[in-house]
Design an enzyme around this catalytic site. Structure first.
Site, PDB file in Angstrom:
ATOM      1  N   ASP A  43      -0.389  -2.738  -1.668  1.00  8.56           N
ATOM      2  CA  ASP A  43      -0.035  -1.131  -1.888  1.00  8.56           C
ATOM      3  C   ASP A  43      -1.105  -0.381  -1.760  1.00  8.56           C
ATOM      4  O   ASP A  43      -1.996  -0.264  -2.670  1.00  8.56           O
ATOM      5  CB  ASP A  43       0.665  -1.268  -3.184  1.00  8.56           C
ATOM      6  CG  ASP A  43       1.478   0.396  -3.478  1.00  8.56           C
ATOM      7  OD1 ASP A  43       2.325   0.648  -2.880  1.00  8.56           O
ATOM      8  OD2 ASP A  43       0.678   1.061  -3.925  1.00  8.56           O
ATOM      9  N   TYR A  48      -5.876   7.485  -2.446  1.00  8.83           N
ATOM     10  CA  TYR A  48      -6.615   6.574  -3.110  1.00  8.83           C
ATOM     11  C   TYR A  48      -8.055   6.452  -2.769  1.00  8.83           C
ATOM     12  O   TYR A  48      -8.968   5.829  -3.642  1.00  8.83           O
ATOM     13  CB  TYR A  48      -6.002   5.054  -3.358  1.00  8.83           C
ATOM     14  CG  TYR A  48      -4.743   4.902  -4.051  1.00  8.83           C
ATOM     15  CD1 TYR A  48      -4.011   5.979  -4.769  1.00  8.83           C
ATOM     16  CD2 TYR A  48      -3.981   3.909  -3.764  1.00  8.83           C
ATOM     17  CE1 TYR A  48      -2.825   5.990  -5.327  1.00  8.83           C
ATOM     18  CE2 TYR A  48      -2.593   3.675  -4.249  1.00  8.83           C
ATOM     19  CZ  TYR A  48      -2.141   4.778  -4.940  1.00  8.83           C
ATOM     20  OH  TYR A  48      -0.764   4.750  -5.249  1.00  8.83           O
ATOM     21  N   LYS A  77       1.267   5.823   1.519  1.00 12.44           N
ATOM     22  CA  LYS A  77       1.857   7.042   1.159  1.00 12.44           C
ATOM     23  C   LYS A  77       1.222   8.324   1.545  1.00 12.44           C
ATOM     24  O   LYS A  77       0.103   8.527   1.454  1.00 12.44           O
ATOM     25  CB  LYS A  77       1.750   7.246  -0.543  1.00 12.44           C
ATOM     26  CG  LYS A  77       2.322   5.772  -1.053  1.00 12.44           C
ATOM     27  CD  LYS A  77       2.166   5.692  -2.707  1.00 12.44           C
ATOM     28  CE  LYS A  77       2.300   4.296  -3.167  1.00 12.44           C
ATOM     29  NZ  LYS A  77       1.164   3.673  -3.352  1.00 12.44           N
ATOM     30  N   HIS A 110       4.415  10.609  -1.214  1.00 11.89           N
ATOM     31  CA  HIS A 110       3.832  10.288  -2.737  1.00 11.89           C
ATOM     32  C   HIS A 110       4.320  10.738  -3.845  1.00 11.89           C
ATOM     33  O   HIS A 110       4.746  10.356  -4.829  1.00 11.89           O
ATOM     34  CB  HIS A 110       2.289  10.511  -2.462  1.00 11.89           C
ATOM     35  CG  HIS A 110       1.494   9.476  -3.488  1.00 11.89           C
ATOM     36  ND1 HIS A 110       0.297   8.958  -2.937  1.00 11.89           N
ATOM     37  CD2 HIS A 110       1.856   9.105  -4.644  1.00 11.89           C
ATOM     38  CE1 HIS A 110      -0.163   8.410  -4.079  1.00 11.89           C
ATOM     39  NE2 HIS A 110       0.646   8.248  -5.009  1.00 11.89           N
TER      40      HIS A 110
END
Ligand code: A2P
Length: 316
Positions: A43, A48, A77, A110
């Protein structure tokens, strides 16, 4: 590895590796280790800021013959800054390029929050884009088009409440394949889970271990650490598993996909082992009794006193 069939016919592994907060310099090895020991879902997310390393871990594992691309399931996302329909493909392509992949298995919106194009973070009130001007349904429809282009196999959302899902489904006429939300015994969100199960939306539990490695700036004073909860610890002892394994067993028993994050080889293996643990009715009851409606992750801290973003409470 247990799998679920999504409402579009695609198959998702019931367990995967979370990579939020996984530092650069560690996450590539973590991904390689996870795939080596048997994880089949990774994931990721644009925001990130580690997708390139995640991709290196995946790429090196494929190169070495540890897994094939078809054997693994990669989720990512769309970040808030790509919500304009004409920017959705750009956001997706940036992720694909960082990951070194030509398609993503599951692509999620997201947040039901839009930032003005080019603003990857919100610094001022004006950086938020009201949903009245940039409705999430328009973003979702542009994401659905990525399936036809072969860039995403399945499309879903993250951090959506029942009322936002209802609006999305009514306006788009499409039921998202997934809603990825924060779920653990402190925040079980039973009503949301029931709604999604009823509609055929699979749910992924993020922060299943209580997200203890979040930066201090994201933590409340006196935050209750889930892995240190006395009932979690004593129940895990009785069950003969670790507290993290107990929480993973609880999440899997509810039919949710679960994605604990770790960059530690021992804990990566330990978490995978939990996929073959069946939680007892007594342990389940014990964990169901510690619900305090506590969220570790909420965008409310992003907002400004003058902007609550869509009403009084983001989670209503
Ligand atoms: P680490 O990466 O050093 O293993 P969440 O998935 O809820 O975001 O939680 C992630 C946090 O939980 C990280 O601090 C991670 O640390 C820690 N963690 C992951 N697996 C375990 C485990 N089996 N036991 C204890 N802590 C764990």
């Amino acid at each position: 590895m247990k799998t679920f069939t999504l409402n579009d016919g695609n198959t998702i592994p019931a367990f995967g590796l979370g990579t939020w907060k996984s530092p650069k310099g560690e996450v590539r090895e973590a991904v390689k280790e996870a795939l080596k020991v048997g994880y089949r879902q990774i994931d990721a997310a644009w925001i990130y800021q580690n997708e390139q390393e995640v991709g290196q871990g995946i790429g090196e594992s494929i190169e070495k013959g540890v897994v094939s691309r078809e054997e693994i399931f990669v989720t990512s996302k769309l970040w808030n800054t790509f919500h304009a329909p004409e920017d959705v493909e750009k956001g997706c392509r940036e992720t694909l390029s960082a990951l070194g992949l030509d398609y993503i298995d599951l692509y999620l919106m997201h947040w039901p929050i839009a930032f003005k194009p080019g603003k990857s973070q919100h610094k001022e009130v004006e950086d938020f884009w009201p949903l009245s001007e940039m409705p999430f349904t328009k973003t979702f429809e542009a994401m659905l088009a990525l399936r036809e282009k072969g860039l995403a196999k399945s499309v879903g959302v993250s951090n959506f409440t029942v009322s936002k899902l209802e609006k999305l489904i009514a306006e788009s006429g499409t039921i998202p394949a997934m809603n990825q939300v924060e779920l653990h015994p402190y925040n079980p969100q039973n009503e949301l889970l029931d709604y999604c199960q009823d509609k055929g939306i699979r749910v992924t539990a993020y922060s299943p271990l209580g997200s203890g490695d979040r930066p201090d700036s994201m933590k409340q004073k006196d935050e209750p650490p889930l892995l240190e909860n006395k009932i979690v610890i004593s129940t895990a002892e009785k069950e003969g598993v670790s507290p993290a394994q107990l929480l993973i067993g609880w999440a899997m028993d509810r039919g949710t996909v679960v994605i604990p994050k770790s960059t530690n080889a021992g804990r990566i293996a330990q978490n995978l082992e939990a996929t073959s643990y069946s939680i007892s009715p007594a342990a389940k009851a014990a964990l169901n009794g510690i619900d305090i409606c506590y969220r570790y992750v909420s965008p409310e801290g992003w907002f400004f006193p003058s902007v609550t973003y869509e009403g009084d409470s983001f989670w209503a």
